[in-house]
Design a protein around this motif. Structure first.
Motif, PDB file in Angstrom:
ATOM      1  N   LYS A  66      39.905  31.902  56.386  1.00 15.82           N
ATOM      2  CA  LYS A  66      39.333  31.011  55.371  1.00 15.82           C
ATOM      3  C   LYS A  66      38.678  31.783  54.226  1.00 15.82           C
ATOM      4  O   LYS A  66      38.812  31.432  53.058  1.00 15.82           O
ATOM      5  N   ASN A  67      37.963  32.867  54.573  1.00 19.44           N
ATOM      6  CA  ASN A  67      37.145  33.557  53.574  1.00 19.44           C
ATOM      7  C   ASN A  67      37.635  34.958  53.202  1.00 19.44           C
ATOM      8  O   ASN A  67      37.064  35.588  52.312  1.00 19.44           O
ATOM      9  N   ALA A  68      38.668  35.446  53.863  1.00 19.66           N
ATOM     10  CA  ALA A  68      39.077  36.846  53.687  1.00 19.66           C
ATOM     11  C   ALA A  68      39.445  37.175  52.247  1.00 19.66           C
ATOM     12  O   ALA A  68      39.244  38.310  51.788  1.00 19.66           O
ATOM     13  N   LYS A  69      40.001  36.202  51.534  1.00 24.44           N
ATOM     14  CA  LYS A  69      40.462  36.476  50.176  1.00 24.44           C
ATOM     15  C   LYS A  69      39.418  36.166  49.105  1.00 24.44           C
ATOM     16  O   LYS A  69      39.697  36.303  47.908  1.00 24.44           O
ATOM     17  N   ILE A  70      38.218  35.759  49.496  1.00 25.67           N
ATOM     18  CA  ILE A  70      37.168  35.483  48.517  1.00 25.67           C
ATOM     19  C   ILE A  70      36.787  36.779  47.807  1.00 25.67           C
ATOM     20  O   ILE A  70      36.516  37.801  48.438  1.00 25.67           O
ATOM     21  N   ASP A  71      36.788  36.733  46.495  1.00 26.45           N
ATOM     22  CA  ASP A  71      36.506  37.908  45.664  1.00 26.45           C
ATOM     23  C   ASP A  71      35.183  37.684  44.933  1.00 26.45           C
ATOM     24  O   ASP A  71      34.987  36.635  44.316  1.00 26.45           O
ATOM     25  N   PRO A  72      34.255  38.654  44.989  1.00 22.61           N
ATOM     26  CA  PRO A  72      32.949  38.460  44.353  1.00 22.61           C
ATOM     27  C   PRO A  72      32.931  38.725  42.846  1.00 22.61           C
ATOM     28  O   PRO A  72      31.860  38.809  42.250  1.00 22.61           O
ATOM     29  N   ARG A  73      34.107  38.845  42.231  1.00 23.87           N
ATOM     30  CA  ARG A  73      34.147  39.249  40.824  1.00 23.87           C
ATOM     31  C   ARG A  73      34.373  38.088  39.856  1.00 23.87           C
ATOM     32  O   ARG A  73      34.910  38.262  38.769  1.00 23.87           O
ATOM     33  N   GLY A  74      33.946  36.873  40.255  1.00 25.94           N
ATOM     34  CA  GLY A  74      33.868  35.784  39.294  1.00 25.94           C
ATOM     35  C   GLY A  74      34.948  34.741  39.342  1.00 25.94           C
ATOM     36  O   GLY A  74      34.915  33.795  38.553  1.00 25.94           O
ATOM     37  N   THR A  75      35.897  34.871  40.263  1.00 24.77           N
ATOM     38  CA  THR A  75      36.980  33.882  40.324  1.00 24.77           C
ATOM     39  C   THR A  75      36.763  32.838  41.414  1.00 24.77           C
ATOM     40  O   THR A  75      37.277  31.724  41.321  1.00 24.77           O
ATOM     41  N   ASP A  76      36.015  33.202  42.445  1.00 24.77           N
ATOM     42  CA  ASP A  76      35.720  32.288  43.553  1.00 24.77           C
ATOM     43  C   ASP A  76      34.243  31.887  43.463  1.00 24.77           C
ATOM     44  O   ASP A  76      33.359  32.710  43.707  1.00 24.77           O
ATOM     45  N   PHE A  77      33.992  30.618  43.159  1.00 28.83           N
ATOM     46  CA  PHE A  77      32.638  30.199  42.834  1.00 28.83           C
ATOM     47  C   PHE A  77      31.732  30.059  44.058  1.00 28.83           C
ATOM     48  O   PHE A  77      30.542  29.803  43.911  1.00 28.83           O
ATOM     49  N   GLU A  78      32.290  30.264  45.257  1.00 31.87           N
ATOM     50  CA  GLU A  78      31.441  30.335  46.446  1.00 31.87           C
ATOM     51  C   GLU A  78      30.643  31.631  46.471  1.00 31.87           C
ATOM     52  O   GLU A  78      29.623  31.716  47.156  1.00 31.87           O
ATOM     53  N   LEU A  79      31.118  32.637  45.735  1.00 34.51           N
ATOM     54  CA  LEU A  79      30.486  33.963  45.753  1.00 34.51           C
ATOM     55  C   LEU A  79      30.547  34.554  44.346  1.00 34.51           C
ATOM     56  O   LEU A  79      31.537  35.177  43.962  1.00 34.51           O
TER      57      LEU A  79
END
Length: 507
Positions: free
Chosen positions: A423-436
């Motif tokens: 679910k979360n492996a592809k979350i990127d903290p560089r501004g494209t995924d608003f969860e992070l």
């Protein structure tokens, strides 16, 4: 000629009455438009909701959002403010309505610390800001530039590891934020000025670290004068006096750097550094920089460039010391992938998913910037069914998003494994995924997002791979926060380290 005291009282009463009427009826009149204002506390006449915020505004606003919703309206003095506290709300403002919120409101910080908003962080959205961003990306903060100065990062980490190894031999504590501020200032100095800013760690580097922390803390204050301009001259909290004093100290330091750089120009023939590029941009026709722009940009780089990354690394280490099983898993992954016969290299990071998960979890639970730097609406608009007036200040509560129980399971727990799940492996903290979004998002995302993410992964990984970490006997780990532009630990992390690698690797 003396002014009659009675007249003064009458004028003050009239002003208060006018502001109260404007405050009370302005809110009602706006509700007659096609969309209502977002819900929020009524507040008091004149001061609005300012008195609610307290010493930890990010926590207070997160608590209020549970009552009023993901998009919340507050009257702050005479100013309108809206707070987004969920990924969907942040996406609506920073993606759908990004252009309308591409400017920043003028504040005491932008005036007194940032050379009257002549820097990259506070400059109005337009040609000058675009030039500053372009120069920064091409020559310092972008992908190609980061590749070019990879050897500098490696060399400065050599200095850091050796210094920590010496402390280990002497059985002395490592004061983590002091060491990190020292190494990062030197990394940035090498690229900008072609030299190390601090040759040895000592009183000068510690004073610089204290100045940076003071700037990031002071600039995060909710200054009454920013929200009630008619009384700004009183400086009731003494914030502006402190800003002016601190600005003078930074201006002396930066001016000295520039003058010394000019003297050594002959040493860099054919090998220009970032400051050389900036100086050349003073003669670029319509799109040119002033010396004030250059000073202001250097201030951005030496403050935000050192403090935000160092605070994230310190929080990450603290969480691992609090949860020894996480540190043990990180060591096991690194020993399996890298071994103990060499130091971690940047190319290793992509093969270390658990290290990357630790960094993401640190960004989630302890975002470097708990509240994004405010933006302001250029025109009235409608966001998710709510009316947002022109000149409304936007605050995105990044801290609240990272602790949203509707997004994250057990959000108060530090669990890197959550970023290893499908679910979360592809979350990127560089501004494209608003969860992070620890660096923000949209046009005004932090210009140093790539650099910040890389430095946290590389430096934290090196510190974990190279050393065992242990708190002093009887010391309980303090995880309290201090609010500011960067989220500081209330008590600096200090620990003993023991080298893990072959002696020649850590020498």
């Amino acid at each position: 000629m003396a002014i009659d005291t009675t007249l003064c009282y009458e004028l003050a009463a009239a002003a208060l009455f006018f502001i109260a009427i404007q405050f009370l009826f302005g809110r009602i009149l706006r509700k007659w438009s096609t969309a209502p204002l977002p819900p929020g506390p009524i507040g008091w006449p004149l001061i609005g909701a300012l008195h609610h915020l307290g010493a930890m505004p990010h926590v207070t606003l997160a608590r209020m959002a549970k009552k009023y919703g993901p998009i919340m309206y507050l009257k702050m003095g005479t100013c309108d403010m809206v707070v987004a506290s969920t990924p969907d709300a942040a996406r609506a403002f920073l993606k759908t309505h990004d252009l309308n919120f591409s400017n920043r409101p003028l504040s005491a910080g932008s005036i007194h610390l940032a050379y009257n908003a002549q820097d990259m962080v506070h400059a109005p959205y337009g040609p000058k800001w675009k030039l500053l961003r372009k120069l920064g990306s091409l020559n310092l903060l972008g992908g190609k530039a980061l590749e070019d100065w990879a050897p500098i990062r490696a060399a400065e980490l050599d200095h850091l590891v050796k210094a920590m190894n010496e402390l280990s031999h002497r059985c002395e504590l490592v004061v983590v934020p002091d060491m990190l501020s020292y190494v990062m200032a030197n990394m940035i100095g090498q690229v900008i000025l072609s030299r190390r800013v601090f040759e040895t760690k000592g009183s000068e580097s510690n004073e610089f670290k204290d100045m940076v922390v003071e700037l990031m803390t002071t600039a995060g204050y909710f200054n009454i004068g920013d929200f009630i301009p008619c009384i700004a001259w009183l400086d009731l909290q003494g914030i502006e006096r402190g800003m002016k004093k601190l600005h003078k100290k930074f201006d002396v330091l930066i001016s000295k750097m520039i003058e010394e750089h000019k003297v050594s120009a002959h040493e860099r023939k054919g090998k220009p550094d970032f400051l050389d590029v900036l100086m050349d941009s003073q003669e670029n026709g319509d799109e040119s920089l002033t010396m004030t722009n250059i000073k202001a940009l250097l201030l951005n780089l030496f403050t935000a460039g050192t403090d935000t990354s160092s605070s994230a690394i310190e929080w990450g280490l603290a969480e691992m010391l609090k949860n020894p099983s996480i540190l043990k898993k990180a060591h096991a992954e690194m020993d399996r992938v890298i071994g103990r016969n060499r130091r971690l290299e940047e190319s290793d990071i992509r093969k270390l998913p658990y290290l990357q998960a630790i960094c993401k979890e640190t960004f989630r639970k302890h975002p470097s910037t708990p509240l994004n730097l405010p933006r302001v609406s250029s025109e009235p608009c409608e966001v998710n069914g709510y009316y947002i007036p022109k000149n409304t200040r936007l605050t995105v509560n990044i801290w609240a998003i990272g602790r949203d129980p509707d997004v994250w399971e057990n959000p108060l727990e530090f669990i890197p494994e959550r970023f290893l799940s499908e679910k979360n492996a592809k979350i990127d903290p560089r501004g494209t995924d608003f969860e992070l979004i620890p660096f923000g998002a949209g046009r005004r995302i932090c210009a140093g997002t790539r650099m910040g993410n890389l430095l946290v992964e590389y430096i934290l990984g090196t510190l974990v791979h190279s050393f065992d970490w242990k708190l002093p006997d009887g010391v309980e780990l303090n995880m309290d926060e201090i609010f500011g532009l960067a989220l500081q630990k209330a008590v600096a992390l200090s620990a003993f380290v023991t080298p893990r690698l072959s002696l020649n690797m850590n020498a």
